[in-house]
Design a protein around this motif. Structure first.
Motif, PDB file in Angstrom:
ATOM      1  N   ILE A 153       2.686   9.230   3.538  1.00  0.00           N
ATOM      2  CA  ILE A 153       1.440   8.812   4.187  1.00  0.00           C
ATOM      3  C   ILE A 153       0.594   8.116   3.140  1.00  0.00           C
ATOM      4  CG2 ILE A 153       0.309  11.058   3.817  1.00  0.00           C
ATOM      5  CD1 ILE A 153      -1.066  10.542   6.588  1.00  0.00           C
ATOM      6  N   SER A 154       0.102   6.928   3.484  1.00  0.00           N
ATOM      7  CA  SER A 154      -0.591   6.096   2.494  1.00  0.00           C
ATOM      8  C   SER A 154      -1.896   5.563   3.068  1.00  0.00           C
ATOM      9  CB  SER A 154       0.296   4.908   2.084  1.00  0.00           C
ATOM     10  OG  SER A 154       1.518   5.347   1.529  1.00  0.00           O
ATOM     11  N   ASN A 155      -2.966   5.705   2.303  1.00  0.00           N
ATOM     12  CA  ASN A 155      -4.256   5.120   2.653  1.00  0.00           C
ATOM     13  C   ASN A 155      -4.307   3.692   2.132  1.00  0.00           C
ATOM     14  OD1 ASN A 155      -5.957   7.366   3.851  1.00  0.00           O
ATOM     15  ND2 ASN A 155      -5.248   8.348   1.980  1.00  0.00           N
ATOM     16  N   CYS A 156      -4.809   2.804   2.956  1.00  0.00           N
ATOM     17  CA  CYS A 156      -4.867   1.394   2.579  1.00  0.00           C
ATOM     18  C   CYS A 156      -6.264   0.937   2.190  1.00  0.00           C
ATOM     19  CB  CYS A 156      -4.367   0.515   3.734  1.00  0.00           C
ATOM     20  SG  CYS A 156      -2.771   0.982   4.391  1.00  0.00           S
ATOM     21  N   GLU A 157      -7.287   1.676   2.572  1.00  0.00           N
ATOM     22  CA  GLU A 157      -8.670   1.234   2.386  1.00  0.00           C
ATOM     23  C   GLU A 157      -9.438   2.219   1.509  1.00  0.00           C
ATOM     24  OE1 GLU A 157     -11.646  -0.230   1.644  1.00  0.00           O
ATOM     25  OE2 GLU A 157     -10.715  -1.612   3.069  1.00  0.00           O
ATOM     26  N   PRO A 158      -9.615   1.900   0.204  1.00  0.00           N
ATOM     27  CA  PRO A 158     -10.361   2.807  -0.680  1.00  0.00           C
ATOM     28  C   PRO A 158     -11.796   3.052  -0.225  1.00  0.00           C
ATOM     29  CG  PRO A 158      -9.171   1.143  -1.959  1.00  0.00           C
ATOM     30  CD  PRO A 158      -9.080   0.733  -0.515  1.00  0.00           C
ATOM     31  N   GLY A 159     -12.359   2.120   0.542  1.00  0.00           N
ATOM     32  CA  GLY A 159     -13.721   2.289   1.026  1.00  0.00           C
ATOM     33  C   GLY A 159     -13.870   3.399   2.049  1.00  0.00           C
ATOM     34  N   HIS A 198       0.794  -1.231   0.000  1.00  0.00           N
ATOM     35  CA  HIS A 198       0.000   0.000   0.000  1.00  0.00           C
ATOM     36  C   HIS A 198       0.827   1.282   0.000  1.00  0.00           C
ATOM     37  CE1 HIS A 198      -3.872  -1.971   0.336  1.00  0.00           C
ATOM     38  NE2 HIS A 198      -3.440  -2.697   1.346  1.00  0.00           N
ATOM     39  N   GLU A 199       2.147   1.198   0.145  1.00  0.00           N
ATOM     40  CA  GLU A 199       2.966   2.407   0.093  1.00  0.00           C
ATOM     41  C   GLU A 199       2.701   3.139  -1.228  1.00  0.00           C
ATOM     42  OE1 GLU A 199       4.965   5.458  -0.112  1.00  0.00           O
ATOM     43  OE2 GLU A 199       5.308   4.432   1.784  1.00  0.00           O
ATOM     44  N   ALA A 200       2.175   4.357  -1.132  1.00  0.00           N
ATOM     45  CA  ALA A 200       1.667   5.060  -2.316  1.00  0.00           C
ATOM     46  C   ALA A 200       2.526   6.235  -2.749  1.00  0.00           C
ATOM     47  CB  ALA A 200       0.244   5.558  -2.040  1.00  0.00           C
ATOM     48  N   VAL A 201       3.521   6.617  -1.966  1.00  0.00           N
ATOM     49  CA  VAL A 201       4.299   7.810  -2.282  1.00  0.00           C
ATOM     50  C   VAL A 201       5.692   7.449  -2.775  1.00  0.00           C
ATOM     51  CG1 VAL A 201       5.106  10.049  -1.434  1.00  0.00           C
ATOM     52  CG2 VAL A 201       3.005   9.048  -0.511  1.00  0.00           C
TER      53      VAL A 201
END
Length: 435
Positions: free
Chosen positions: A249-255, A175-178
């Motif tokens: 900073i990474s969001n893991c839950e699209p919901g 989930h690391e998004a950056v």
């Protein structure tokens, strides 16, 4: 003929499944459902989980069409409250306005596994929303409930270290998004004592990180990302820690899109680190400007930037011309590192001025950079611009290599947040002087 028969059978099967879903929803919302909520909710969850996302259209239509408030009943209740605005009338109106689907989701959420199902439903709903605006009210109900259920007061903040279960560490990598994590060695370095990772967890989803932040503990405020994510670097001793820099900073839950979590996580982490490491005096970020390059390439109207006078707008127009000339008329050249090596002092100053204007004035508008809006609305101060802060292909493509430090002054967070809400950006004098 055989194909047609199969298609007809599939349609009949889907129709039967949707009928069973509507029946299960009705039973769960009944008085019997209130008394026997767990088995009835589990039945509905099992039916929903058996469907793939493409089969949920009819269920969302059912939520929108059959479980919305009765307009005539709402009108009567509103008229009664307008005629006699007492507590009883207000309570009746509030109960009458609430869609039944909210109660359906509440009863699902009370059941083991229900929270995960509600999140899965919202993920599917968000994907449909652009083509089905009629589902906007259903989406508003999901967001309303999830914002309450995932209130940071109900969440658990935990430090993720190398001793965490392998399944959790794999999710951090995924989930690391950056700044992409390059395998286990990279992750191990990011979890050394001078690097920290903190995540929010929900009691109903104890093994699922909802959002996580990565922090570097340093002697001074960083101006480039490469040293922070160098997996071959040597960890620093604790006596050298003076600065905590949030670099990802990474969001893991699209919901949970639209549910505020990141701002609370950063503040809680800062408070915990300050207690654990009293020598830490500075809390800041090293952040990207993911839309800066696109904004500059689009040829912005500097006179339209809020809070910018005519003289400053004229200087920015001249800076844009200077930078364009240095790139032989094509700003795309700045996507390559070689062009940055060729920029003279005037062109470099022009790039800094344009970035300062973008962050300091466009951030208060809906077109502002999302990362800037997040930190500034969170009470951070625009502290410093860092040219050549991220010379990776992504950094060059998105922000022409520029990065920015936002300062979290824990004593002035509320004042800076209020200032941003009034349409003004809290910034260091050095940043203002760039324009």
């Amino acid at each position: 003929m055989l194909v047609e028969l199969r298609e007809a059978a599939a349609r009949q099967r889907d129709k039967r499944l949707q009928g069973l879903l509507r029946l299960a929803s009705k039973r769960l919302l009944s008085d019997r459902g209130e008394m026997n909520g767990v088995p009835l909710a589990r039945e509905l969850i099992e039916r929903l989980d058996a469907l793939d996302d493409s089969q949920l259209d009819d269920f969302f239509e059912h939520l929108a069409r059959d479980l919305s408030p009765d307009p005539q009943a709402v009108l009567r209740l509103a008229q009664a409250y307008a005629a006699e605005p007492g507590a009883a009338q207000l309570i009746a109106l509030a109960q009458g306005v609430e869609p039944q689907r909210q109660e359906l989701l509440r009863r699902l959420n009370r059941t083991p596994g229900g929270t995960a199902t509600v999140l899965r439903l919202r993920r599917a709903l968000l994907r449909r929303l652009p083509k089905h605006p009629e589902l906007a009210a259903v989406e508003a109900d999901f967001l309303h409930l999830l914002s309450s259920w995932f209130n940071p007061g109900f969440l658990q903040m935990k430090r993720v270290d190398w001793n965490a279960p392998a399944q959790l560490l794999e999710k951090i990598i995924l989930h690391e998004a950056v700044h992409q994590i390059d395998g286990w060695d990279d992750l191990r370095r990011r979890l050394q004592p001078d690097r920290r990772c903190f995540a929010f967890f929900h009691p109903q989803l104890p093994d699922e990180p909802l959002i996580f932040v990565e922090v570097a503990l340093l002697p001074e405020m960083p101006d480039a990302i490469a040293p922070l994510i160098d997996k071959a670097s040597t960890p620093l001793p604790p006596e050298r820690f003076r600065v905590a820099a949030f670099y990802s900073i990474s969001n893991c839950e699209p919901g949970l899109r639209g549910v505020s979590l990141g701002n609370f996580l950063i503040k809680q982490v800062a408070e915990q680190l300050q207690k654990e490491l009293p020598r830490l005096k500075t809390f800041c970020t090293l952040s990207p400007l993911p839309r800066f390059a696109a904004w500059l390439q689009a040829g912005p109207d500097f006179t339209a930037l809020p809070g910018l006078g005519r003289a400053a707008a004229a200087r920015l127009l001249a800076a844009h011309a200077t930078l364009l000339q240095a790139c032989d008329g094509d700003l795309d050249a700045l996507h390559g590192p070689a062009q940055h090596d060729r920029l003279d002092d005037a062109a470099q100053a022009a790039l800094l001025a344009l970035a300062a204007a973008y962050l300091g004035h466009a951030s208060t508008t809906p077109a502002g950079d999302p990362v800037a809006r997040f930190h500034l609305d969170n009470g951070a101060r625009l502290e410093r611009l860092n040219p050549r802060g991220n010379m990776s292909p992504t950094g060059l493509r998105q922000s022409f290599g520029m990065m920015v430090n936002y300062l979290y002054d824990l004593d002035r967070i509320e004042a800076s947040h209020a200032k941003f809400r009034r349409g003004d950006v809290a910034r260091a004098r050095a940043v203002s002087a760039l324009i």
